[in-house]
Design an enzyme around this catalytic site. Structure first.
Site, PDB file in Angstrom:
ATOM      1  CG  ASP A   1      -4.969   3.626  32.978  1.00 24.49           C
ATOM      2  OD1 ASP A   1      -6.069   4.185  32.815  1.00 24.49           O
ATOM      3  OD2 ASP A   1      -3.895   4.116  32.585  1.00 24.49           O
TER       4      ASP A   1
ATOM      5  CB  SER B   1      -2.895  10.423  29.305  1.00 21.21           C
ATOM      6  OG  SER B   1      -4.205  10.018  29.005  1.00 21.21           O
TER       7      SER B   1
ATOM      8  CG  HIS C   1      -4.826   7.570  33.322  1.00 21.88           C
ATOM      9  ND1 HIS C   1      -4.407   6.722  32.311  1.00 21.88           N
ATOM     10  CD2 HIS C   1      -5.027   8.776  32.743  1.00 21.88           C
ATOM     11  CE1 HIS C   1      -4.362   7.392  31.173  1.00 21.88           C
ATOM     12  NE2 HIS C   1      -4.735   8.640  31.408  1.00 21.88           N
TER      13      HIS C   1
END
Length: 336
Positions: A282, A148, A311
């Site tokens: 996502d 991320s 995610h």
């Protein structure tokens, strides 16, 4: 040399089932901020002052946000076993994304301020570089596995410190552009940038609850998941700390404002070292972000998830992700 993923891996996994996986836990100050480090493997010190028996390679996890190291406990253990227990696998929390043990403050009590705004996005980049400089020998090659916002941090690290011996960077569900314009970003930006202080009081009140009640609340919040990693539940209890949640939300607010344009220059310069892994559903980095980067870099190793992983894969798919990464890196490791 035996390649990772060949038959002996089964022997290593069998051995790991019989013996506890070596996992060392530390709370340290890095850039003056409390930092939680989990180290998988027998190597506790990789600085230049240690013995000559240093490994050739360190796998270092750069977390997402929340950047609590505990979320990646199962992931680093699975990765360590998948690598035949040959290389250390470490995860370093973001600065201030932890609940320090009793007697340790969130900010080091010193007159010397190492870094301005260590809890901000830029500070988190410098925090990781500082950790490597102080704790890892320059002779050790690196595999950076980022998740991320950790992907944005990793690209910045490679940009600012080209001297790092990065063998590969694996960028999982990369939030490296237009975060505020993503479906989740549109929802969260007003909350993070204007209303985050409203959340502090309920967190403060909840912090007085017994640990067992906090864990029950976390289980209730995650009740929609078929399976949930137990370490994720215990780690999530730390989110009831006001200092920790304040640092998490402050960093997130900066992400919405600062992660705008994709750094295509740095990507181009390091393309052969990068593996991108995008999700299909996502809401932080939607599929058209994947389509666009794939079009801009047709020769890049840019993959789209076919397994339906979320995610926040650490909640329920750490072992599956570790197995995939081990497979992706097999050729690189056999060449070492």
């Amino acid at each position: 040399m035996l390649g990772v993923g060949e038959p002996a891996r089964g022997e290593a996994n069998k051995r790991s089932a019989e013996e506890p996986i070596p996992l060392h836990e530390e709370f340290i100050y890095c850039c003056g901020a409390a930092t939680h480090v989990l180290k998988c493997g027998p190597w506790k010190d990789l600085s230049k002052d240690e013995s000559k028996n240093l490994p050739r390679l360190l796998f270092m996890i750069i977390p997402g946000n929340p950047g609590l190291a505990g979320y990646y406990r199962t992931f680093i253990q699975a990765l360590y076993c998948g690598l035949n227990q040959q290389y250390p696998v470490w995860v370093v929390s973001h600065a201030g994304h932890c609940k320090p043990p009793n007697g340790m403050e969130m900010i080091e009590d010193t007159d010397i301020k190492e870094l301005e705004d260590v809890f901000g996005l830029n500070g988190q980049v410098e925090h990781k570089l500082n950790f490597l400089k102080k704790n890892v020998s320059k002779d050790i090659k690196l595999v950076l596995i980022a998740h991320s916002i950790g992907c944005y941090i990793t690209l910045e690290m490679m940009k600012r410190a080209s001297e790092l011996q990065v063998l590969r960077s694996v960028l999982l569900f990369p939030t490296i552009e237009r975060m505020a314009q993503s479906p989740q970003g549109k929802l969260m930006t007003p909350l993070l940038c204007k209303l985050r202080y409203v959340l502090y009081m309920p967190v403060y009140l909840l912090s007085f609850l017994p640990e067992g009640v906090k864990a029950s609340l976390v289980r209730f919040a995650l009740r929609g998941m078929k399976t949930c990693d137990e370490s994720s539940i215990t780690t999530s209890v730390n989110l009831f700390s006001v200092d920790c949640i304040a640092n998490i939300l402050y960093m997130a607010s900066q992400e919405m404002m600062k992660v705008v344009e994709r750094d295509s220059t740095t990507i181009k310069q390091n393309l052969k070292k990068l593996i991108f892994y995008y999700g299909t559903g996502d809401s932080w980095c939607p599929q058209h972000y994947y389509d666009e980067i794939k079009m801009d870099f047709p020769d890049g190793d840019i993959r789209l998830c076919e397994k339906g992983l979320r995610h926040a894969f650490v909640l329920d798919a750490s072992k599956e992700m570790a197995a995939m990464i081990t497979d992706w890196l097999q050729d690189d490791l056999t060449k070492l």
